[in-house]
Write a protein that holds these residues in place. Sequence first.
Motif, PDB file in Angstrom:
ATOM      1  N   ALA A 256      20.853   9.603   6.909  1.00 15.42           N
ATOM      2  CA  ALA A 256      21.506   8.748   7.900  1.00 15.42           C
ATOM      3  C   ALA A 256      22.654   9.464   8.614  1.00 15.42           C
ATOM      4  O   ALA A 256      23.198   8.940   9.579  1.00 15.42           O
ATOM      5  CB  ALA A 256      22.031   7.480   7.228  1.00 15.42           C
ATOM      6  N   ARG A 257      22.980  10.651   8.152  1.00 16.40           N
ATOM      7  CA  ARG A 257      24.070  11.452   8.730  1.00 16.40           C
ATOM      8  C   ARG A 257      23.525  12.831   9.083  1.00 16.40           C
ATOM      9  O   ARG A 257      23.651  13.778   8.308  1.00 16.40           O
ATOM     10  CB  ARG A 257      25.237  11.546   7.736  1.00 16.40           C
ATOM     11  CG  ARG A 257      25.891  10.196   7.465  1.00 16.40           C
ATOM     12  CD  ARG A 257      26.687  10.164   6.189  1.00 16.40           C
ATOM     13  NE  ARG A 257      27.379   8.878   6.023  1.00 16.40           N
ATOM     14  CZ  ARG A 257      26.785   7.776   5.571  1.00 16.40           C
ATOM     15  NH1 ARG A 257      25.497   7.804   5.215  1.00 16.40           N
ATOM     16  NH2 ARG A 257      27.460   6.646   5.462  1.00 16.40           N
ATOM     17  N   PRO A 258      22.891  12.961  10.262  1.00 15.22           N
ATOM     18  CA  PRO A 258      22.138  14.170  10.596  1.00 15.22           C
ATOM     19  C   PRO A 258      22.967  15.451  10.599  1.00 15.22           C
ATOM     20  O   PRO A 258      22.449  16.514  10.244  1.00 15.22           O
ATOM     21  CB  PRO A 258      21.572  13.870  11.989  1.00 15.22           C
ATOM     22  CG  PRO A 258      22.356  12.702  12.496  1.00 15.22           C
ATOM     23  CD  PRO A 258      22.781  11.930  11.309  1.00 15.22           C
ATOM     24  N   ILE A 259      24.234  15.374  10.988  1.00 15.68           N
ATOM     25  CA  ILE A 259      25.050  16.583  10.988  1.00 15.68           C
ATOM     26  C   ILE A 259      25.307  17.051   9.555  1.00 15.68           C
ATOM     27  O   ILE A 259      25.167  18.253   9.237  1.00 15.68           O
ATOM     28  CB  ILE A 259      26.388  16.351  11.721  1.00 15.68           C
ATOM     29  CG1 ILE A 259      26.129  16.079  13.201  1.00 15.68           C
ATOM     30  CG2 ILE A 259      27.293  17.569  11.556  1.00 15.68           C
ATOM     31  CD1 ILE A 259      25.498  17.228  13.945  1.00 15.68           C
ATOM     32  N   LEU A 260      25.659  16.119   8.675  1.00 17.45           N
ATOM     33  CA  LEU A 260      25.849  16.480   7.271  1.00 17.45           C
ATOM     34  C   LEU A 260      24.548  16.971   6.655  1.00 17.45           C
ATOM     35  O   LEU A 260      24.546  17.903   5.833  1.00 17.45           O
ATOM     36  CB  LEU A 260      26.387  15.280   6.476  1.00 17.45           C
ATOM     37  CG  LEU A 260      27.862  14.938   6.659  1.00 17.45           C
ATOM     38  CD1 LEU A 260      28.215  13.703   5.831  1.00 17.45           C
ATOM     39  CD2 LEU A 260      28.743  16.116   6.223  1.00 17.45           C
ATOM     40  N   TYR A 261      23.439  16.360   7.041  1.00 23.04           N
ATOM     41  CA  TYR A 261      22.135  16.795   6.550  1.00 23.04           C
ATOM     42  C   TYR A 261      21.880  18.242   6.958  1.00 23.04           C
ATOM     43  O   TYR A 261      21.453  19.072   6.142  1.00 23.04           O
ATOM     44  CB  TYR A 261      21.048  15.886   7.104  1.00 23.04           C
ATOM     45  CG  TYR A 261      19.661  16.165   6.574  1.00 23.04           C
ATOM     46  CD1 TYR A 261      19.186  15.518   5.441  1.00 23.04           C
ATOM     47  CD2 TYR A 261      18.817  17.070   7.216  1.00 23.04           C
ATOM     48  CE1 TYR A 261      17.912  15.758   4.950  1.00 23.04           C
ATOM     49  CE2 TYR A 261      17.547  17.332   6.730  1.00 23.04           C
ATOM     50  CZ  TYR A 261      17.104  16.676   5.598  1.00 23.04           C
ATOM     51  OH  TYR A 261      15.846  16.939   5.117  1.00 23.04           O
ATOM     52  N   LEU A 262      22.144  18.543   8.211  1.00 20.33           N
ATOM     53  CA  LEU A 262      21.959  19.904   8.714  1.00 20.33           C
ATOM     54  C   LEU A 262      22.849  20.889   7.967  1.00 20.33           C
ATOM     55  O   LEU A 262      22.396  21.944   7.513  1.00 20.33           O
ATOM     56  CB  LEU A 262      22.267  19.939  10.216  1.00 20.33           C
ATOM     57  CG  LEU A 262      22.234  21.311  10.898  1.00 20.33           C
ATOM     58  CD1 LEU A 262      20.832  21.883  10.886  1.00 20.33           C
ATOM     59  CD2 LEU A 262      22.755  21.194  12.336  1.00 20.33           C
ATOM     60  N   VAL A 263      24.128  20.540   7.827  1.00 14.74           N
ATOM     61  CA  VAL A 263      25.077  21.430   7.161  1.00 14.74           C
ATOM     62  C   VAL A 263      24.682  21.666   5.701  1.00 14.74           C
ATOM     63  O   VAL A 263      24.687  22.803   5.214  1.00 14.74           O
ATOM     64  CB  VAL A 263      26.504  20.848   7.243  1.00 14.74           C
ATOM     65  CG1 VAL A 263      27.452  21.616   6.321  1.00 14.74           C
ATOM     66  CG2 VAL A 263      27.014  20.904   8.682  1.00 14.74           C
ATOM     67  N   SER A 264      24.306  20.581   5.003  1.00 10.88           N
ATOM     68  CA  SER A 264      23.967  20.714   3.579  1.00 10.88           C
ATOM     69  C   SER A 264      22.775  21.628   3.368  1.00 10.88           C
ATOM     70  O   SER A 264      22.709  22.362   2.377  1.00 10.88           O
ATOM     71  CB  SER A 264      23.687  19.336   2.976  1.00 10.88           C
ATOM     72  OG  SER A 264      22.483  18.784   3.483  1.00 10.88           O
ATOM     73  N   HIS A 265      21.823  21.609   4.302  1.00  9.84           N
ATOM     74  CA  HIS A 265      20.655  22.464   4.162  1.00  9.84           C
ATOM     75  C   HIS A 265      20.925  23.902   4.611  1.00  9.84           C
ATOM     76  O   HIS A 265      20.351  24.839   4.055  1.00  9.84           O
ATOM     77  CB  HIS A 265      19.475  21.877   4.946  1.00  9.84           C
ATOM     78  CG  HIS A 265      18.789  20.766   4.223  1.00  9.84           C
ATOM     79  ND1 HIS A 265      19.422  19.588   3.881  1.00  9.84           N
ATOM     80  CD2 HIS A 265      17.524  20.647   3.746  1.00  9.84           C
ATOM     81  CE1 HIS A 265      18.578  18.803   3.237  1.00  9.84           C
ATOM     82  NE2 HIS A 265      17.427  19.418   3.136  1.00  9.84           N
ATOM     83  N   MET A 266      21.809  24.070   5.589  1.00  7.86           N
ATOM     84  CA  MET A 266      22.068  25.419   6.087  1.00  7.86           C
ATOM     85  C   MET A 266      23.046  26.206   5.220  1.00  7.86           C
ATOM     86  O   MET A 266      23.198  27.406   5.399  1.00  7.86           O
ATOM     87  CB  MET A 266      22.588  25.344   7.528  1.00  7.86           C
ATOM     88  CG  MET A 266      21.532  24.919   8.534  1.00  7.86           C
ATOM     89  SD  MET A 266      20.045  25.970   8.471  1.00  7.86           S
ATOM     90  CE  MET A 266      18.889  24.867   7.629  1.00  7.86           C
ATOM     91  N   VAL A 267      23.709  25.542   4.286  1.00  8.54           N
ATOM     92  CA  VAL A 267      24.594  26.259   3.353  1.00  8.54           C
ATOM     93  C   VAL A 267      23.818  27.327   2.594  1.00  8.54           C
ATOM     94  O   VAL A 267      24.372  28.353   2.197  1.00  8.54           O
ATOM     95  CB  VAL A 267      25.260  25.268   2.378  1.00  8.54           C
ATOM     96  CG1 VAL A 267      25.891  25.987   1.190  1.00  8.54           C
ATOM     97  CG2 VAL A 267      26.337  24.467   3.111  1.00  8.54           C
ATOM     98  N   ILE A 268      22.507  27.108   2.425  1.00  6.34           N
ATOM     99  CA  ILE A 268      21.732  28.089   1.672  1.00  6.34           C
ATOM    100  C   ILE A 268      21.658  29.429   2.400  1.00  6.34           C
ATOM    101  O   ILE A 268      21.456  30.476   1.755  1.00  6.34           O
ATOM    102  CB  ILE A 268      20.309  27.572   1.364  1.00  6.34           C
ATOM    103  CG1 ILE A 268      19.718  28.363   0.191  1.00  6.34           C
ATOM    104  CG2 ILE A 268      19.421  27.615   2.599  1.00  6.34           C
ATOM    105  CD1 ILE A 268      18.501  27.744  -0.422  1.00  6.34           C
ATOM    106  N   MET A 269      21.854  29.440   3.710  1.00  4.98           N
ATOM    107  CA  MET A 269      21.754  30.701   4.453  1.00  4.98           C
ATOM    108  C   MET A 269      22.886  31.676   4.106  1.00  4.98           C
ATOM    109  O   MET A 269      22.617  32.838   3.780  1.00  4.98           O
ATOM    110  CB  MET A 269      21.702  30.425   5.957  1.00  4.98           C
ATOM    111  CG  MET A 269      20.413  29.731   6.396  1.00  4.98           C
ATOM    112  SD  MET A 269      18.920  30.643   5.915  1.00  4.98           S
ATOM    113  CE  MET A 269      19.145  32.168   6.853  1.00  4.98           C
TER     114      MET A 269
END
Length: 303
Positions: A142-155
């Motif tokens: 429900a929070r697309p920016i947080l969703y994006l950030v949480s997944h991109m931390v792996i990079m």
Amino acid sequence: MTLFERLWIYQAERFPLKKTAPLLAVFSTASICVSAQLADRPLPHWTAFLTGFVLAMAIFFQMRACDEWKDAEDDRRYRPDRPIPRGLVKQSTILKLGASTVPIAAVAAWLWHPPVLWLLGLVWVWLAAMTVEVGAPAWLKARPILYLVSHMVIMPLLDLLLTSVEWLPGGGAPDGLWLFLALSFVNGCVIEVGRKLWAPENEIEGVDSYSRLWGPRKAVTVWLAFVLLSFALLVAVGFATGVGWITAGLGLLALAGCAVAARSYITAPTQAAQDRMDTVAGLWVFFCYATAGFLPYIVEACA
């Protein structure tokens, strides 16, 4: 079809080796080169680069396998044409293949330099957290920016692992490494947003895309903002490795290509424009890593 034939079709659709292998080869090699450049150390033995490539390939395939498990219900309901829901291969087969790469990655890290295993474990911890959506899938989606950030931390975590192939046995992490890790995070966002800028007729009910969430114009504006931030970080890495002005000049040329693709998508978000955005996002990231990793050595060789 034999299992091999079915798996070959699967990789072409979900993990295309002809695109993934060259990009990860550049990504892993550039990471090691940047670490050596920032620390003013000679390049490590060629086996370090082989280790980095094996780690990158293994982890990216593990990410694909985890996605197949995480998105199984959505794929069954909204994307039945994908290989697993349409019955080409079993989910268990892909999960077993993903699991088989775990000891391969661990052995590769251990053979090169055993302490690298600690950072490999850190990447796996975050991959596990991503797979379960940090325990709150509905809240996060429900929070697309947080969703994006949480997944991109792996990079940046993955890049910390890859650069450690050089700096752990080399004497310590170099100053300025954080710039390259930040570049990896932002480039992850460039790829993720760029691949979800779709033509209106390709939007799928029940499947999130940034073009549907924000509209084509706003979504591509966000994408361009990530590209500009990536450019700034790339130039900063360039100055840290002694090739800042050349990096800036080349980067401006590449930025122009991104701007043309973005304008084309805003003007007419067609299938062709969607494909172009996906391609340009990948080319931009490829350009960033190739420039950061190899340009200092090219300039040195030409001097």
